[in-house]
Design a protein around this motif. Sequence first.
Motif, short mmCIF file in Angstrom:
data_model
loop_
_atom_site.label_atom_id
_atom_site.label_comp_id
_atom_site.label_asym_id
_atom_site.label_seq_id
_atom_site.Cartn_x
_atom_site.Cartn_y
_atom_site.Cartn_z
N ASP A 139 -12.05 -3.22 2.11
CA ASP A 139 -10.72 -2.88 2.64
C ASP A 139 -9.96 -1.93 1.73
O ASP A 139 -9.14 -1.13 2.20
N LEU A 140 -10.19 -2.01 0.42
CA LEU A 140 -9.46 -1.17 -0.53
C LEU A 140 -10.30 -0.01 -1.07
O LEU A 140 -9.81 0.79 -1.86
N GLU A 141 -11.56 0.05 -0.63
CA GLU A 141 -12.47 1.11 -1.09
C GLU A 141 -12.42 1.21 -2.62
O GLU A 141 -12.19 2.27 -3.20
N ILE A 142 -12.64 0.07 -3.27
CA ILE A 142 -12.59 -0.02 -4.73
C ILE A 142 -13.69 0.83 -5.33
O ILE A 142 -14.85 0.74 -4.92
N PRO A 312 -2.64 -6.90 6.37
CA PRO A 312 -3.12 -5.60 6.83
C PRO A 312 -2.16 -4.46 6.51
O PRO A 312 -2.58 -3.36 6.15
N ALA A 313 -0.86 -4.72 6.62
CA ALA A 313 0.13 -3.67 6.36
C ALA A 313 0.11 -3.24 4.90
O ALA A 313 0.16 -2.05 4.58
N LEU A 314 0.05 -4.22 4.00
CA LEU A 314 0.02 -3.90 2.57
C LEU A 314 -1.26 -3.16 2.21
O LEU A 314 -1.24 -2.18 1.46
N LEU A 315 -2.39 -3.60 2.74
CA LEU A 315 -3.66 -2.93 2.48
C LEU A 315 -3.62 -1.49 2.97
O LEU A 315 -4.13 -0.58 2.29
N ILE A 317 -0.96 0.43 3.22
CA ILE A 317 -0.08 1.21 2.33
C ILE A 317 -0.81 1.56 1.04
O ILE A 317 -0.75 2.70 0.56
N ILE A 318 -1.52 0.59 0.46
CA ILE A 318 -2.25 0.86 -0.78
C ILE A 318 -3.33 1.91 -0.55
O ILE A 318 -3.50 2.83 -1.36
N THR A 354 8.16 -2.24 -0.02
CA THR A 354 8.84 -2.50 1.25
C THR A 354 7.89 -2.20 2.40
O THR A 354 6.89 -1.50 2.24
N GLU A 355 8.23 -2.73 3.55
CA GLU A 355 7.36 -2.58 4.72
C GLU A 355 7.26 -1.12 5.18
O GLU A 355 6.34 -0.76 5.90
#
Length: 364
Positions: A139-142, A312-315, A317-318, A354-355
């Motif tokens: 999900d974060l493509e680390i 999902p929203a935070l992921l 944004i990151i 923030t969202e």
Amino acid sequence: MLRYIIFVLTAATLAACVDRTVSQTVPSALDIGTPKTIYAATTRAREADGSYGYRRSDQLQFLEMTVSIPPNHTPGTLDFSYADPDPENQFVMADEDELAGPQGLASRLRGVDEVSIFIHGYNTTQSETVFRAAQLEHDLEIPGETMVYSWPSQATGYGYAYDIDSMLFARDGLEQTVRQLKSMGVDRVILVAHSMGTALTMEMMRQAELREPGWSHRNIEGVVLIAPDLDVDLFRSQMDSIKTLPDPFIVMISRKDRLLSISARLRGTAKSERLGNISSADALSEYKISILDTTAFNSDAGSSHFVAATSPALLAIINSARRVSSTFGRQRGIDVIAPAEVRNPTGATEIELTETGQAKVSSP
């Protein structure tokens, strides 16, 4: 408070009805899903059936596992089954290979310059840890490779005391894992710890520092503590033992983390706070850390105790920040969520996400 305790005990009783030690290996799952390689270093003892359970081992074992990620996976979700897994819709263990000690691991990591080690929390099996690490990497493509440090959790809701002892037992193994990776030529070792795993991470760095001042900064290129189940006074004591912190050093909190509130109340802590749900960062102002407040994403997350992995929203944004930063060649890896240019060079930095994707930066 009573209803929270009843809820936890009920959940533990229901979980006890499921054999969580079972993890079927289904090679054919790779015909359907996307393969993801996860390495493991573990201080769990190997059982007669080949599984790694809750018993403790003095020997550090390395493994290579392949996880199949389902084609319809949605970021922030982690669906799997303890028996008869469905590769179309669930994470599935497709392969597991026990490596021949550090030499076997070194042969797999030849040429790799970055390894992120995920350190799990309380009440977790080895397969659950591997699935979570695979989900986060996907999900974060680390960048680089991902490894889990699998310490011997009892993996039961009523095993909290056992897990505390196991967490302390596992300090040497985690330090040895970092040392082995550095000796193999890995340039960047990143520690990403969750919940009780953050206590293990801090205790490991503290003991290494007492023997070799400056060890953490020389060997660890970044630390992320997610929802740390840590007493703030204890954290301050641990931090005071580390003369030069790894950079960046990120603490991800959510002020609506209900499990941490329960943990604090059971300990009789004032304000019902742990490090992961502190209401004020004033007590941490002297440390060069970034406190990333994810409270705004609590309602979007599948777990208030693991917002970083289940929102999902935070992921999104990151990932968006990472792609933009990569385009302009500015930041890499975890530096994206706490950029050097916004961090206070003399003390703590609070970053409230923030969202809308905006970040409010301040110094406590």
